[in-house]
Design an enzyme around this catalytic site. Structure first.
Site, short mmCIF file in Angstrom:
data_model
loop_
_atom_site.label_atom_id
_atom_site.label_comp_id
_atom_site.label_asym_id
_atom_site.label_seq_id
_atom_site.Cartn_x
_atom_site.Cartn_y
_atom_site.Cartn_z
N LYS A 120 0.75 -1.13 0.01
CA LYS A 120 -0.03 0.00 0.13
C LYS A 120 0.86 1.23 -0.07
O LYS A 120 0.45 2.17 -0.53
CB LYS A 120 -0.87 -0.12 1.30
N LYS A 155 -0.27 11.61 5.47
CA LYS A 155 -0.13 10.54 6.45
C LYS A 155 0.64 9.32 5.71
O LYS A 155 1.45 8.64 6.15
CB LYS A 155 -1.10 9.96 7.28
#
Length: 293
Positions: A170, A238
């Site tokens: 990811k 983030k």
């Protein structure tokens, strides 16, 4: 059909839970936001007011903002593992640090719980349409057990390795997505500054070697400066931190990732954190002196 506890019913988790309900599963949903709870109930789910109540299920899915929230909800006092029965299938679909997923996997195994890290790509539309890409880390037998659930939520479902591997994939996904958004934004700035209509220009790019899912889905909204959030700049900021930390851990240099991370940080610093990550266009306009007055 399966009883599924679903913790985290936001932009992504809400439609994912709705798809599980539509497929015939029972969903026990928990979220701190009242509006999210109401949407679940409207879709036919049952809202529960605690993590413990959501853990009374065959499968528990967490879809939370970041590593601290996963650590609190899964590992903390009153968390999932404190209440889990042996054999529970725990699927964390948040995007978090790989080391957090490794820690969750180890703690779960010690309690006889099967844990998978299964972050997703595809944004809000992919969640609504049930066509997410799901990259899964953990035991392959747990992956096989979870596949019927994944098949409701996604189209591309791949077991990529042991605990933490899903999160590493990811991170790679997010650095590519961020880089493509930045380049599409630069293309729009160049076309407009040169007096070329970016609409037809991007249509051509989308049909050639430069074509991408981002151009397919986002070119019109970017040209229109419609930055309603499908995935917020704050969350991509983030994620880029996770990618850079993973690069440091692996001992590799990712210079394009570093530049893209700074552009996303600039978007956040300029007050665009709540906008869609396609709002990188606003940063590139500012850099070129083309920002709207």
């Amino acid at each position: 059909m399966t009883t599924i506890g679903f913790i985290g019913l936001g932009i992504m988790g809400g439609p994912m839970a709705a798809n599980l309900l539509a497929a015939g599963h029972t969903v026990l949903g928990h979220d701190t936001q009242q509006a999210a709870a109401e949407r679940l109930v409207t879709a036919g789910g049952k809202y529960v007011d605690s993590v413990a109540a959501a853990t009374a299920a065959d499968v528990v899915i967490t879809m939370l903002p970041d590593s601290p929230q996963v650590e609190e909800v899964v590992l903390g006092p009153g968390g999932v593992l404190e209440h889990a029965e042996p054999g529970l299938l725990l699927i964390d679909m948040s995007t978090i640090r790989p080391d957090t997923s490794v820690a969750v996997g180890a703690a779960a195994a010690a309690r006889g719980v099967r844990a998978l890290d299964a972050p997703v790509s595809g944004g809000e539309k992919g969640a609504i349409d049930g066509v997410l890409s799901i990259m899964v880390g953990g035991d392959v037998h747990a992956f096989d057990a979870a596949r019927p659930v994944f098949e409701v939520l996604g189209k591309t479902i791949v077991h990529v390795g042991p605990s933490g591997a899903g999160q590493t994939v990811k991170a790679a996904n997010q650095l590519v997505v961020g880089g493509i958004y930045a380049l599409v934004a630069e293309a729009i700035v160049l076309l407009e500054a040169s007096g070329v209509d970016p609409g037809p220009g991007l249509d051509v790019l989308a049909g050639g070697l430069a074509g991408s899912r981002i151009l397919e889905l986002k070119r019109k909204s970017m040209v229109a400066r419609d930055f309603a959030p499908g995935f917020r700049i704050d969350l991509h900021h983030k994620d880029m931190g996770i990618a850079l930390a993973a690069a440091r851990e692996a001992g590799v240099a990712l210079p394009m990732t570093g530049l893209t991370a700074q552009l996303i940080a600039a978007a956040r610093a300029q007050g665009h954190g709540s906008l869609d990550h396609s709002a990188l266009l606003k940063v590139l306009e500012t850099v070129s002196g083309k920002a709207a007055s």
